[in-house]
Design a protein around this motif. Structure first.
Motif, mmCIF file in Angstrom:
data_model
loop_
_atom_site.group_PDB
_atom_site.id
_atom_site.type_symbol
_atom_site.label_atom_id
_atom_site.label_comp_id
_atom_site.label_asym_id
_atom_site.label_seq_id
_atom_site.Cartn_x
_atom_site.Cartn_y
_atom_site.Cartn_z
ATOM 1 N N SER A 81 63.292 -39.879 98.071
ATOM 2 C CA SER A 81 64.177 -39.253 99.044
ATOM 3 C C SER A 81 65.352 -40.160 99.382
ATOM 4 O O SER A 81 65.351 -41.356 99.097
ATOM 5 N N SER A 82 66.360 -39.581 100.043
ATOM 6 C CA SER A 82 67.575 -40.342 100.356
ATOM 7 C C SER A 82 67.292 -41.524 101.286
ATOM 8 O O SER A 82 67.947 -42.556 101.197
ATOM 9 N N LEU A 83 66.292 -41.383 102.170
ATOM 10 C CA LEU A 83 65.935 -42.484 103.073
ATOM 11 C C LEU A 83 64.987 -43.483 102.423
ATOM 12 O O LEU A 83 64.675 -44.528 103.023
ATOM 13 N N GLY A 84 64.516 -43.173 101.232
ATOM 14 C CA GLY A 84 63.629 -44.081 100.520
ATOM 15 C C GLY A 84 62.232 -44.145 101.091
ATOM 16 O O GLY A 84 61.495 -45.101 100.842
ATOM 17 N N ASP A 85 61.828 -43.116 101.862
ATOM 18 C CA ASP A 85 60.523 -43.161 102.516
ATOM 19 C C ASP A 85 59.555 -42.096 102.008
ATOM 20 O O ASP A 85 58.475 -41.891 102.572
ATOM 21 N N TYR A 86 59.936 -41.410 100.946
ATOM 22 C CA TYR A 86 59.086 -40.343 100.416
ATOM 23 C C TYR A 86 59.312 -40.258 98.919
ATOM 24 O O TYR A 86 60.455 -40.366 98.436
ATOM 25 N N GLN A 87 58.235 -40.105 98.161
ATOM 26 C CA GLN A 87 58.387 -40.010 96.714
ATOM 27 C C GLN A 87 57.437 -38.975 96.122
ATOM 28 O O GLN A 87 56.389 -38.653 96.698
ATOM 29 N N LEU A 88 57.842 -38.455 94.962
ATOM 30 C CA LEU A 88 57.087 -37.454 94.224
ATOM 31 C C LEU A 88 56.956 -37.896 92.773
ATOM 32 O O LEU A 88 57.850 -38.556 92.233
ATOM 33 N N ARG A 89 55.858 -37.516 92.161
ATOM 34 C CA ARG A 89 55.702 -37.707 90.722
ATOM 35 C C ARG A 89 54.787 -36.611 90.191
ATOM 36 O O ARG A 89 54.035 -35.989 90.961
ATOM 37 N N ALA A 90 54.866 -36.350 88.890
ATOM 38 C CA ALA A 90 54.017 -35.346 88.269
ATOM 39 C C ALA A 90 53.155 -36.007 87.208
ATOM 40 O O ALA A 90 53.606 -36.909 86.487
ATOM 41 N N GLU A 91 51.919 -35.549 87.133
ATOM 42 C CA GLU A 91 50.997 -36.018 86.109
ATOM 43 C C GLU A 91 50.109 -34.855 85.704
ATOM 44 O O GLU A 91 49.353 -34.325 86.528
ATOM 45 N N GLY A 92 50.215 -34.428 84.437
ATOM 46 C CA GLY A 92 49.439 -33.285 83.994
ATOM 47 C C GLY A 92 49.808 -32.030 84.761
ATOM 48 O O GLY A 92 50.986 -31.693 84.909
#
Length: 461
Positions: A188-199
């Protein structure tokens, strides 16, 4: 591009010295059976303009099949239609695939239904394949009648492994980054949230007060199939991602969903409309909230290993075009979507302004296209067909250098040889001279071909 000498010799030999149709057909079939479609295509391109090949049902079926399986769908139609008329049943199947990727969904559905009825045993693997293609054709026909009126601003051709680096999403919109393990994450723009995909699963994580990241935990998204490139809009509610689903248009499709009222689950995702989705792989999308433009990546109109990244106006109020719009869905012309005849150069330049400055390059390769245009690598080509012709010209050039070296060595030995030795060497020299002459002619032909194809693709008539 590295090619073994053995392979180069086999390709050149196939172009000129095919003495038996049956033997050559067996060679091509062996390449096709081992999924070496590009190699088979190189062999066949050298002979298909001759009647004994171009008017032969077996050859045209294999030629059209390889064109189809290498993404040359428009070029595949004519040979496959000829093979179908010649009674080659397999041509019907690949013609349906070609028509599907050319957005001729009704014709594709008729062809695949015919193939299934006449040649597939109910419940067999091929019957199930036909069902899958038929479902995609039905989805495609519905999608082509609901094409969104987006303004497509520009396009870029980029390597598949690094295209997200060119997604300029602006300070409000977060960014895609490569993790230490090589996977692509969204932050995220604030650097406090992230996402990733696996399978089949998308995971999220938040930054804790102690500046450590919490453990990844899965999002409950009601959609089957593998997922990739998750992206969360700045509203914190709208999630966009790619998924490979049986109910898609084909390959990877882009979907959007939003958080449910309890803030833990997600609503059923909706597939984004054409032109954002297609029968090809549509693999990532992100929104630059500052400029209200979107970036999306797809492998349509791209060479193998590359993607086309399109820039479009992310207008949430954009309506749907009236009636079936296959040309707008296919992005035949970006200018067709423009509402301002003057174009959008200023907006495009502004969106690209944050691109990192590139150091001046020095080039070891020069590929002249016109008097004022020189490419410096295969990556510079706009036309996949031009790049293919250029690649083949390199093989021919390498073979020509080998033949000339053999000739030079043999001529030196000839002058030093005895009369009996010269007699034995004479025919070899004549054969090599014949090869040299034909290689020079073919090289000139291929060089002219890739230049003309590239000039046509760039609109420099």
């Amino acid at each position: 591009m590295k090619r073994t000498l053995k392979y180069i010799i086999s390709v050149i030999a196939s172009l000129w010295f095919v003495s038996s149709t049956a033997a050559s057909l067996q060679e091509v079939k062996a390449l096709v059976d081992s999924a070496k479609y590009q190699k088979a295509l190189v062999v066949m391109r050298g002979v298909m303009d001759k009647p004994q090949y171009g008017k032969n049902g077996d050859w045209t079926k294999l030629y059209g099949q390889c064109l189809c399986l290498t993404g040359n769908y428009a070029e595949a139609v004519a040979p496959l239609q000829f093979a179908q008329k010649a009674g080659r049943s397999g041509a019907i199947y690949y013609l349906a695939i070609a028509k599907q990727h050319l957005y001729q969904f009704e014709e594709a559905a008729e062809l695949i239904s015919l193939y299934k009825k006449k040649y597939c045993k109910e419940g067999s693997e091929w019957s199930l394949r036909c069902d899958s293609i038929l479902a995609r054709c039905e989805q495609g026909q519905n999608a082509v009648e609901h094409v969104c009126d987006y303004i497509i601003l520009d396009s870029l051709s980029l390597p598949e492994e690094s295209f997200v680096q060119q997604f300029r999403l602006g300070p409000e919109s977060g960014r895609f980054v490569s993790s230490i393990g090589g996977e692509i994450c969204f932050i995220s723009s604030l650097g406090d949230y992230q996402l990733r995909a696996e399978g089949d699963t998308i995971y999220e994580s938040r930054l804790l007060n102690n500046q450590d990241w919490e453990e990844w935990h899965p999002l409950n998204i009601p959609l089957d199939g593998p997922k990739s490139y998750p992206y969360l809009r700045s509203d914190g509610e709208t999630l966009i991602f790619a998924a490979k689903n049986d109910n898609g248009l084909g390959g990877w499709d882009l979907y959007s969903t939003s958080r449910a009222a309890d803030n833990t689950d997600w609503y059923a995702p909706e597939r984004l409309p054409m032109p954002l989705n297609s029968p090809f792989d549509d693999i990532a999308l992100g929104i630059d909230e500052t400029h209200q433009v979107g970036w999306w990546a797809t492998n349509r109109n791209a060479a193998p290993g590359w993607v086309t990244v399109y820039l479009y106006k992310a207008d949430d109020e954009a309506g749907y075009l009236e009636g079936a719009q296959p040309e707008r869905g296919r992005l035949v012309s970006l200018a067709q979507s423009w509402r301002d005849s003057a174009g959008y150069a200023d907006l495009v330049n502004e969106c690209l302004a944050s691109r990192p400055a590139q150091r001046k390059k020095t080039y070891n390769v020069n590929i002249p296209i016109t008097d004022d245009l020189v490419h410096h690598s295969e990556a510079d080509f706009s036309s996949p067909k031009a790049m293919e012709a250029y690649t083949l010209s390199l093989s021919i050039s390498e073979r020509l250098s080998t033949v000339r070296k053999e000739l030079d060595d043999l001529r030196v030995r000839y002058h030093e040889a005895s009369p009996s030795q010269r007699s034995a060497m004479r025919q070899t020299i004549l054969d090599l001279e014949f090869q040299e002459k034909n290689l020079v002619l073919l090289l000139e032909k291929k060089q002219k071909e890739y230049r003309n194809l590239e000039i046509k693709a760039l609109g420099r008539f």
